[in-house]
Design a protein around this motif. Structure first.
Motif, PDB file in Angstrom:
ATOM      1  N   ASP A  65      15.928   3.559   2.117  1.00 10.97           N
ATOM      2  CA  ASP A  65      16.550   4.664   1.318  1.00 10.97           C
ATOM      3  C   ASP A  65      17.250   5.641   2.521  1.00 10.97           C
ATOM      4  N   ARG A  66      18.463   5.768   2.398  1.00  9.69           N
ATOM      5  CA  ARG A  66      19.018   6.558   3.564  1.00  9.69           C
ATOM      6  C   ARG A  66      18.307   7.929   3.806  1.00  9.69           C
ATOM      7  N   LYS A  67      17.616   8.415   2.741  1.00 14.05           N
ATOM      8  CA  LYS A  67      16.939   9.908   2.932  1.00 14.05           C
ATOM      9  C   LYS A  67      15.807   9.613   3.689  1.00 14.05           C
ATOM     10  N   ARG A  68      14.993   8.432   3.273  1.00 11.60           N
ATOM     11  CA  ARG A  68      13.788   8.266   4.297  1.00 11.60           C
ATOM     12  C   ARG A  68      14.103   7.553   5.544  1.00 11.60           C
ATOM     13  N   LYS A  69      15.245   6.962   5.483  1.00  8.92           N
ATOM     14  CA  LYS A  69      15.503   6.199   6.584  1.00  8.92           C
ATOM     15  C   LYS A  69      14.717   5.058   7.060  1.00  8.92           C
ATOM     16  N   SER A  70      14.054   4.511   6.080  1.00 15.57           N
ATOM     17  CA  SER A  70      13.197   3.289   6.254  1.00 15.57           C
ATOM     18  C   SER A  70      13.007   2.673   5.014  1.00 15.57           C
ATOM     19  N   MET A  71      12.504   1.545   5.249  1.00 16.03           N
ATOM     20  CA  MET A  71      11.879   0.513   4.110  1.00 16.03           C
ATOM     21  C   MET A  71      10.581   0.130   4.475  1.00 16.03           C
ATOM     22  N   SER A  72       9.692   0.117   3.195  1.00 16.49           N
ATOM     23  CA  SER A  72       8.350  -0.065   3.481  1.00 16.49           C
ATOM     24  C   SER A  72       8.010  -1.261   2.444  1.00 16.49           C
ATOM     25  N   VAL A  73       6.758  -1.734   2.716  1.00 19.12           N
ATOM     26  CA  VAL A  73       6.122  -2.837   2.122  1.00 19.12           C
ATOM     27  C   VAL A  73       4.499  -2.535   1.912  1.00 19.12           C
ATOM     28  N   LEU A  74       4.002  -2.427   0.881  1.00 20.67           N
ATOM     29  CA  LEU A  74       2.499  -2.037   0.434  1.00 20.67           C
ATOM     30  C   LEU A  74       1.839  -3.500   0.251  1.00 20.67           C
ATOM     31  N   CYS A  75       0.733  -3.783   1.422  1.00 18.86           N
ATOM     32  CA  CYS A  75       0.285  -4.999   1.480  1.00 18.86           C
ATOM     33  C   CYS A  75      -1.308  -4.764   1.443  1.00 18.86           C
ATOM     34  N   SER A  76      -2.118  -5.854   0.916  1.00 22.93           N
ATOM     35  CA  SER A  76      -3.537  -5.834   0.838  1.00 22.93           C
ATOM     36  C   SER A  76      -3.901  -6.995   1.744  1.00 22.93           C
ATOM     37  N   PRO A  77      -5.012  -7.024   2.618  1.00 24.26           N
ATOM     38  CA  PRO A  77      -5.452  -7.982   3.257  1.00 24.26           C
ATOM     39  C   PRO A  77      -6.171  -9.206   2.110  1.00 24.26           C
ATOM     40  N   ILE A  78      -6.131 -10.339   2.449  1.00 24.39           N
ATOM     41  CA  ILE A  78      -6.819 -11.247   1.411  1.00 24.39           C
ATOM     42  C   ILE A  78      -7.859 -12.334   2.278  1.00 24.39           C
ATOM     43  N   ASP A  79      -8.867 -12.681   1.518  1.00 29.43           N
ATOM     44  CA  ASP A  79      -9.683 -13.603   2.034  1.00 29.43           C
ATOM     45  C   ASP A  79      -9.143 -15.145   1.734  1.00 29.43           C
ATOM     46  N   GLU A  80     -10.136 -16.206   2.219  1.00 31.40           N
ATOM     47  CA  GLU A  80      -9.988 -17.475   1.778  1.00 31.40           C
ATOM     48  C   GLU A  80      -9.591 -17.759   0.470  1.00 31.40           C
ATOM     49  N   ALA A  81     -10.373 -16.941  -0.423  1.00 35.17           N
ATOM     50  CA  ALA A  81     -10.178 -17.223  -1.881  1.00 35.17           C
ATOM     51  C   ALA A  81      -9.030 -16.641  -2.480  1.00 35.17           C
ATOM     52  N   ARG A  82      -8.132 -16.148  -1.829  1.00 32.48           N
ATOM     53  CA  ARG A  82      -6.928 -15.393  -2.054  1.00 32.48           C
ATOM     54  C   ARG A  82      -7.286 -14.167  -2.932  1.00 32.48           C
ATOM     55  N   THR A  83      -8.412 -13.369  -2.567  1.00 34.26           N
ATOM     56  CA  THR A  83      -8.776 -12.212  -3.260  1.00 34.26           C
ATOM     57  C   THR A  83      -8.682 -11.149  -2.159  1.00 34.26           C
ATOM     58  N   SER A  84      -8.443  -9.770  -2.788  1.00 38.34           N
ATOM     59  CA  SER A  84      -8.456  -8.774  -1.890  1.00 38.34           C
ATOM     60  C   SER A  84      -9.786  -8.659  -1.253  1.00 38.34           C
ATOM     61  N   THR A  85      -9.847  -8.408  -0.001  1.00 34.25           N
ATOM     62  CA  THR A  85     -10.890  -8.230   0.924  1.00 34.25           C
ATOM     63  C   THR A  85     -11.828  -7.033   0.417  1.00 34.25           C
ATOM     64  N   ASP A  86     -11.151  -6.124   0.501  1.00 34.34           N
ATOM     65  CA  ASP A  86     -11.811  -4.600   0.493  1.00 34.34           C
ATOM     66  C   ASP A  86     -11.260  -3.707  -0.594  1.00 34.34           C
ATOM     67  N   GLY A  87     -10.009  -4.175  -1.032  1.00 35.25           N
ATOM     68  CA  GLY A  87      -9.405  -2.929  -2.040  1.00 35.25           C
ATOM     69  C   GLY A  87      -8.379  -2.102  -1.112  1.00 35.25           C
ATOM     70  N   SER A  88      -8.463  -2.050   0.271  1.00 31.37           N
ATOM     71  CA  SER A  88      -7.611  -1.243   0.994  1.00 31.37           C
ATOM     72  C   SER A  88      -6.344  -1.889   1.285  1.00 31.37           C
ATOM     73  N   CYS A  89      -5.171  -0.835   1.215  1.00 33.14           N
ATOM     74  CA  CYS A  89      -4.106  -1.539   1.415  1.00 33.14           C
ATOM     75  C   CYS A  89      -3.434  -1.038   2.782  1.00 33.14           C
ATOM     76  N   GLN A  90      -2.333  -1.801   3.245  1.00 26.95           N
ATOM     77  CA  GLN A  90      -1.562  -1.191   4.545  1.00 26.95           C
ATOM     78  C   GLN A  90      -0.453  -1.053   4.114  1.00 26.95           C
TER      79      GLN A  90
END
Length: 133
Positions: A65-90
Motif C-alpha cells: 500500500d503506497r500509504k503504508r509503504k509496506s507489505m505484510s504477511v501474518l503467520c503462525s508457527p506450526i509444529d510437526e503435526a501442522r498445528t499452530s504451536t501456541d496461537g501466537s502470530c508473527q
C-alpha cells in the motif's frame, strides 16, 4: 559482482536471507558436504525459504500500500503435526526502512536480545539506512 533482476525489494530480501545464514536445524544436514559451513548463498536462501514455508502457516496478506509503504504477511508457527504451536502470530513486514522504523518501539540485536528502541539507537539505525542509499 551482483546485479538485481526484478523488484529491488525482493532482491534485498534475498540478500537478507543469505546474510541470516542457515537457520534450519542441524538435523536437516545429512552429509558433511551439506553442512552449514559449505553452503553457497543461493543454497542458504533456498533452505531458509523452505524453513519458513514448512514451519509457518500464512493467515493473511496485506498487499503493498503506497500509504503504508509496506507489505505484510501474518503467520503462525506450526509444529510437526501442522498445528499452530501456541496461537501466537508473527507479522513479517517489508517496505521502506524509514517508514517501518517509525512504527517500531523495539529492536532485535545481532545477539538475539530484544531491546527498547531508544532515540540513540533509532538515530544509529537511521544513519545505517542513509549510508546504504
Amino acid at each position: 559482482q551482483f546485479t538485481i533482476e526484478g523488484e529491488p525489494t525482493e532482491a534485498s530480501l534475498l540478500c537478507l536471507v543469505e546474510k541470516l545464514g542457515p537457520i534450519d536445524t542441524a538435523a536437516d544436514f545429512t552429509t558433511d558436504t551439506d553442512s552449514p559451513e559449505r553452503l553457497n548463498p543461493s543454497s542458504i536462501a533456498s533452505r531458509n525459504n523452505r524453513h519458513f514455508a514448512k514451519n509457518y502457516d500464512r493467515y493473511a496478506t496485506l498487499e503493498f500500500d503506497r500509504k503504508r509503504k509496506s507489505m505484510s504477511v501474518l503467520c503462525s508457527p506450526i509444529d510437526e503435526a501442522r498445528t499452530s504451536t501456541d496461537g501466537s502470530c508473527q507479522l513479517f513486514v517489508k517496505g521502506a526502512p524509514n517508514s517501518l522504523l517509525q512504527r517500531c518501539n523495539k529492536a532485535k540485536l545481532r545477539n538475539g536480545e530484544v531491546v527498547q528502541l531508544t532515540p540513540e539507537l533509532r538515530q544509529q539505525i537511521d544513519k545505517s539506512i542513509a549510508s546504504i542509499g
